[in-house]
Enzyme design. Structure first.
Site, PDB file in Angstrom:
ATOM      1  N   TRP B 110     -12.274   9.052  20.452  1.00 46.78           N
ATOM      2  CA  TRP B 110     -11.764   7.739  20.878  1.00 46.78           C
ATOM      3  C   TRP B 110     -11.559   7.610  22.366  1.00 46.78           C
ATOM      4  CZ3 TRP B 110     -12.952   3.719  18.469  1.00 46.78           C
ATOM      5  CH2 TRP B 110     -13.179   3.782  17.093  1.00 46.78           C
ATOM      6  N   ASP B 180      -3.717   4.969  25.353  1.00 44.95           N
ATOM      7  CA  ASP B 180      -4.148   4.465  24.054  1.00 44.95           C
ATOM      8  C   ASP B 180      -3.343   5.211  22.987  1.00 44.95           C
ATOM      9  OD1 ASP B 180      -5.356   3.827  21.682  1.00 44.95           O
ATOM     10  OD2 ASP B 180      -7.388   4.369  22.300  1.00 44.95           O
ATOM     11  N   LYS B 204      -3.002   1.816  11.914  1.00 41.65           N
ATOM     12  CA  LYS B 204      -2.653   3.178  11.509  1.00 41.65           C
ATOM     13  C   LYS B 204      -1.218   3.195  10.977  1.00 41.65           C
ATOM     14  CE  LYS B 204      -6.514   4.589  13.485  1.00 41.65           C
ATOM     15  NZ  LYS B 204      -7.750   4.594  12.721  1.00 41.65           N
TER      16      LYS B 204
END
Lengths: 385, 385
Positions: B110, B180, B204
């Protein structure tokens, strides 16, 4: 008339958007929050990389193709960011590196929002500007002259705030048409194959806020890429590039799974319960005709905002003689279960939005209320004492 | 051990995301699909311009402030577009017009997605690149040298694909930190006031896909605007400008009302049912400890992917001796009600994601299954005949 049918408050939601969804869909959504039958999990916890979700995206795409008779040379994309993101993606894709100006119609609040975002990207010509007449009507063909050199023509098919709707397709066949159909998409047949790009957020006729449908003709993107000078699209963020989303089948980054699932349920409802868009359009027109008839036969007690010719079948915008009556109307309507009837903050007055999910029975209920309200308040006029 | 607690399939969803939500929240969401109690309408049909929705946004903001002890000089924004949109918005806001490179850590799948989007905007230096070691560990402080001239430092606090998580704050106090936190936001306290900008998509730990939380320090934006040459942000589309969203209180364009409402319910659950982030973190750590213990005490039958020091409390990534066993593990797990245990397609193997919504009981159930599976299959090894 009122009381014959029992309607719940969701069925009497005349909001300009997010709009009412059909009861049948709400019941299915409710079930899916606990458990999507074919998966056994809450729709909120299913992976966007699952086979199930890939099938959802594929079925939404196929349903939209069937509803619109959309040819195979169009891509169906399900994106985020609403029409607002499209206000930028369209010129970033089609206007960068071009010299001839794109052509835009300024017919009301929403088409007016698209223009400043395009101006940030390139040259633009406003083909027609309705602000001089307070956006109470749309242009006739005689008032419109389009250039064959324009990279594209942009307009909005329906203006929710002012209650204006085009009942024809505009523009030249040799210039790509780009249309914001956010507020009347899948409410009627739209001759989709005459447009190069159509975009529509979901939250009027086809689902909740959070997902946007884009239909784009394959050749438009191919032509644009070839036509840009030195790769004008090279610096475009991936998520603003239609090509990324096409290649990833609307799964370039995590899509709004829930909102897309609701769109699936609504498109099934349109196909199976409503019988397609011609039938849906007839129903929507009957709803609008009923409401406009009450307005037109009220001896000026109710006044429609838009010129009759250009009235919207989605949003009936009208006024009462004064602000006190307007507030009383809203309070009484609310007390009888109806909501969302206040006009947009930009124009005030009243607005009844008649999206797909709103039934004819609901409009009959509103029409009955309007008759009754007028009878009670028109009789109080000084001349009638 | 299995069978003592009755868990439904939603409670046994170990998906990497969208993740499981608490049952209590799912029940409230289900009610809201029919009727939000204080409004009397489906959450899918309530206007984003309503007082109710403004109060929802305000309460989400206040709840996040309380959970993180976030000072008043931060804005709390609720946007669309996921972390992917932030990959672009961050450099468009902080890197345009700058000469010194922004500093990025490449610690896995990511954080690696953020880098090419920043490169499109300006100069970038990769401070550390874990690809050489297959992203099996994170850097130590000795391996990191940050420049005081960098416009900002960007890293991801947790890598879901590889199961790596920073257990400390990186970087210099005099360079804005941008983080992030998509996959561990609100799973633990995070010293938020040491960051200039934090972003996290919801799917999430805090809600469904379709909404992204951004926390941004007011001074960061003020400084950036003043520091750009000739209005480098002038051409930014409105929806990519943090300033637009701040001014409009996250209502610049129609927000994803439903997804934001679910985030509200989850933040209430975190405050009221879980007792805040320290308690939530302890619970999450207990879940992770239990699972890693099973892995570590399996005589190599289960092998953790990440170096123990850098293991994630959110995503336990591990392998079995071979692909046949992996497939058998997944099939048997599915048969007992567990789902989402397959590893990310980029690395394969197995992954158990242990987000907020997943209970300790669910991890105990998985641990029991893993013990049992190992006993049955380790005993088939040739040496044990």
């Amino acid at each position: 008339m009122r009381g014959e049918v029992t309607l719940n408050r969701n069925q009497l939601n005349f909001s300009g958007g997010p709009g009412a969804l059909p009861d049948r869909v709400l019941i299915q959504v409710q079930e899916a929050i606990a458990n999507v039958p074919e998966v056994g999990l809450s729709v909120l916890g299913i992976s966007h990389r699952s086979d199930w979700f890939a099938a959802v995206v594929e079925e939404v795409s196929q349903n939209i193709r069937r509803l619109l008779d959309l040819p195979e040379n169009y891509h169906v994309l399900l994106l985020q960011g609403g029409a607002t993101q499209q206000f930028s993606m369209v010129p970033m894709t089609l206007l960068r590196g071009k010299t001839a100006p794109a052509e835009y119609l300024h017919t009301g609040y929403w088409s007016g929002k698209a223009i400043p975002e395009a101006v940030k990207v390139g040259a633009l010509r406003t083909v027609w500007d309705g602000s001089g007449n307070g956006f109470t009507r749309l242009p006739t063909d005689d008032e419109l002259a389009f250039s064959p050199a324009a990279p594209y023509l942009h307009y909005a098919s329906n203006e929710t705030v002012e209650g204006l709707q085009f009942h024809r397709v505009l523009g030249r066949e040799d210039v790509p048409r780009v249309c914001d159909m956010s507020s009347d998409f899948l409410s009627r047949p739209c001759e989709a194959e005459r447009f190069s790009l159509i975009y529509a957020h979901a939250q009027k006729n086809i689902g909740p806020a959070g997902v946007t449908v884009v239909l784009v003709r394959d050749a438009l993107l191919a032509k644009t890429r070839a036509g840009t000078q030195g790769g004008a699209l090279g610096n475009l963020p991936g998520f603003l590039d239609y090509g990324s989303h096409i290649a990833a089948k609307s799964n370039f980054n995590t899509p709004p799974v829930f909102a897309i699932y609701v769109v699936l349920l609504v498109t099934r409802w349109l196909l199976q319960d409503m019988g397609g868009l011609a039938a849906m359009a007839a129903k929507n027109q009957a709803k609008a005709d009923l409401l406009y008839q009450v307005i037109d036969r009220s001896d000026g007690f109710y006044r429609g905002r838009a010129m009759a010719r250009d009235r919207s079948s989605m949003n009936a915008v009208f006024t009462l003689p004064n602000e006190a009556l307007t507030q009383q109307f809203l309070a009484e309507a609310m007390a009888t279960g109806m909501s969302g009837l206040d006009g947009h903050r930009a124009v005030g007055g009243l607005r009844a939005s008649l999206y797909n999910g709103l039934s004819l029975a609901a409009v009959e209920y509103l029409a009955g209320f309007m008759h009754d309200f007028r009878r009670r308040h028109a009789s109080l006029k000084p001349g009638k004492r």
